[in-house]
Design an enzyme around this catalytic site. Structure first.
Site, PDB file in Angstrom:
ATOM      1  N   GLY A 128       3.662   4.107   2.317  1.00  0.00           N
ATOM      2  CA  GLY A 128       4.968   4.579   2.771  1.00  0.00           C
ATOM      3  C   GLY A 128       5.440   3.712   3.925  1.00  0.00           C
TER       4      GLY A 128
ATOM      5  N   GLN B 184      10.159   1.365  11.432  1.00  0.00           N
ATOM      6  CA  GLN B 184       8.949   0.535  11.570  1.00  0.00           C
ATOM      7  C   GLN B 184       9.249  -0.959  11.410  1.00  0.00           C
ATOM      8  OE1 GLN B 184       6.592   3.210   8.718  1.00  0.00           O
ATOM      9  NE2 GLN B 184       4.983   2.450  10.078  1.00  0.00           N
TER      10      GLN B 184
ATOM     11  N   CYS C  62      -1.651   4.463   9.787  1.00  0.00           N
ATOM     12  CA  CYS C  62      -0.248   4.086   9.948  1.00  0.00           C
ATOM     13  C   CYS C  62      -0.163   2.581  10.128  1.00  0.00           C
ATOM     14  CB  CYS C  62       0.350   4.785  11.169  1.00  0.00           C
ATOM     15  SG  CYS C  62       2.096   4.406  11.423  1.00  0.00           S
ATOM     16  N   LEU C  63       0.778   1.955   9.442  1.00  0.00           N
ATOM     17  CA  LEU C  63       0.940   0.505   9.545  1.00  0.00           C
ATOM     18  C   LEU C  63       1.360   0.095  10.958  1.00  0.00           C
ATOM     19  CD1 LEU C  63       2.711  -0.156   6.130  1.00  0.00           C
ATOM     20  CD2 LEU C  63       0.328  -0.659   6.730  1.00  0.00           C
TER      21      LEU C  63
ATOM     22  N   HIS D 231       4.556  12.515   7.333  1.00  0.00           N
ATOM     23  CA  HIS D 231       4.214  11.392   8.219  1.00  0.00           C
ATOM     24  C   HIS D 231       5.438  10.481   8.404  1.00  0.00           C
ATOM     25  CE1 HIS D 231       1.436   7.920   9.419  1.00  0.00           C
ATOM     26  NE2 HIS D 231       2.550   7.287   9.112  1.00  0.00           N
ATOM     27  N   GLU D 232       6.114  10.181   7.304  1.00  0.00           N
ATOM     28  CA  GLU D 232       7.284   9.282   7.374  1.00  0.00           C
ATOM     29  C   GLU D 232       8.441   9.938   8.115  1.00  0.00           C
ATOM     30  OE1 GLU D 232       6.633   6.429   6.748  1.00  0.00           O
ATOM     31  OE2 GLU D 232       4.932   6.641   5.406  1.00  0.00           O
TER      32      GLU D 232
ATOM     33  N   HIS E  71       8.266   9.618  11.729  1.00  0.00           N
ATOM     34  CA  HIS E  71       8.739   8.320  12.240  1.00  0.00           C
ATOM     35  C   HIS E  71      10.230   8.381  12.574  1.00  0.00           C
ATOM     36  CE1 HIS E  71       5.388   5.530  11.966  1.00  0.00           C
ATOM     37  NE2 HIS E  71       5.106   5.897  10.725  1.00  0.00           N
TER      38      HIS E  71
HETATM   39  O1  GNR Z   1      -0.143   3.398   4.249  1.00  0.00           O
HETATM   40  C1  GNR Z   1      -0.203   4.497   4.807  1.00  0.00           C
HETATM   41  N1  GNR Z   1      -1.189   5.350   4.481  1.00  0.00           N
HETATM   42  C2  GNR Z   1      -1.226   6.678   4.886  1.00  0.00           C
HETATM   43  C3  GNR Z   1      -2.418   7.375   4.722  1.00  0.00           C
HETATM   44  C4  GNR Z   1      -2.496   8.692   5.086  1.00  0.00           C
HETATM   45  C5  GNR Z   1      -1.402   9.325   5.611  1.00  0.00           C
HETATM   46  C6  GNR Z   1      -0.217   8.652   5.800  1.00  0.00           C
HETATM   47  C7  GNR Z   1      -0.129   7.330   5.431  1.00  0.00           C
HETATM   48  S1  GNR Z   1       1.376   6.481   5.635  1.00  0.00           S
HETATM   49  C8  GNR Z   1       0.789   4.858   5.846  1.00  0.00           C
HETATM   50  C9  GNR Z   1       1.933   3.880   5.928  1.00  0.00           C
HETATM   51  C10 GNR Z   1       2.763   4.170   7.167  1.00  0.00           C
HETATM   52  O2  GNR Z   1       2.421   3.910   8.279  1.00  0.00           O
HETATM   53  N2  GNR Z   1       3.875   4.818   6.973  1.00  0.00           N
HETATM   54  O3  GNR Z   1       4.628   5.178   8.023  1.00  0.00           O
HETATM   55 NI    NI Z   2       3.276   5.410   9.666  1.00  0.00          NI
END
Ligand code: GNR
Ligand code: NI
Length: 174
Positions: free
Chosen positions: A46, A51, A94-95, A136-137, A140
């Site tokens: 995601g 980001q 998270c990236l 999670h997204e 952000h």
């Molecule tokens: O790649 C991602 N893997 C992930 C694993 C568990 C819970 C959430 C994520 S999202 C993350 C990519 C990212 O940072 N999205 O904002």
């Molecule tokens: Ni993230």
């Protein structure tokens, strides 16, 4: 299409509250295409526009397994209409906080409303990995990272780890 730079902590731009998209046009679609390519390249499941330094309420996602065909999903101006009370811990990453993983508890199901790639409205339930990822997204979009749910010590360690890795990378390049 282009691979964009992904911001990492402690970049203050990650704390911005993203603004709604006013019109789903080709410019928005071009950004979503670049975001998807950036996400696949990372690789991640995601990515929120903030980001890559664009504080707009746009998310891309692909939850297909490695042996499955790609299944890109696009979310514009997403809202969570409803969540269930039941929560489940999941090991998140998270990236923008590379190589840090820890458990976060979130509702296991949520009802979503968003505009798709064409700008058409969609309402549906998300569950399991889809529910984890969209929450999670959407965090952000409010400037919240998963490490904000951890203890202060864990959060400080996470930021220190990313800063150190960043420092080593710049030294290598020099
Ligand atoms: O790649 C991602 N893997 C992930 C694993 C568990 C819970 C959430 C994520 S999202 C993350 C990519 C990212 O940072 N999205 O904002
Ligand atoms: Ni993230």
């Amino acid at each position: 299409m282009a691979i964009l730079d992904i911001l990492t902590v402690p970049d203050p731009r990650l704390k911005q509250v993203s603004k709604p998209v006013e019109k789903v046009d080709d410019e928005v679609r071009a950004l979503m295409d670049d975001m998807l390519e950036t996400m696949y390249n990372a690789p991640g499941i995601g990515l929120a526009a903030v980001q890559v330094g664009e504080p707009l309420r746009i998310i891309v996602m692909d939850l297909a397994k490695e042996d499955e065909a790609p299944a890109p999903r696009y979310f514009i101006n997403p809202e969570i209409l409803e969540t269930v009370a039941e929560e489940l811990p999941y090991e998140e990453g998270c990236l923008s906080v590379p190589d840090v993983f820890d458990e976060v508890e979130r509702p296991i199901r949520c009802r979503l409303k968003y505009l798709d790639y064409e700008g058409n409205p969609v309402e549906e339930w998300a569950e399991d990995m889809y529910a984890v990822c969209i929450q999670h997204e959407m965090d952000h979009l409010e400037g919240t990272l998963f490490i904000d749910y951890l203890s202060r010590l864990k959060r400080q360690r996470a930021v220190a780890k990313v800063k150190k890795a960043q420092r080593l990378k710049t030294e290598d390049a020099a």
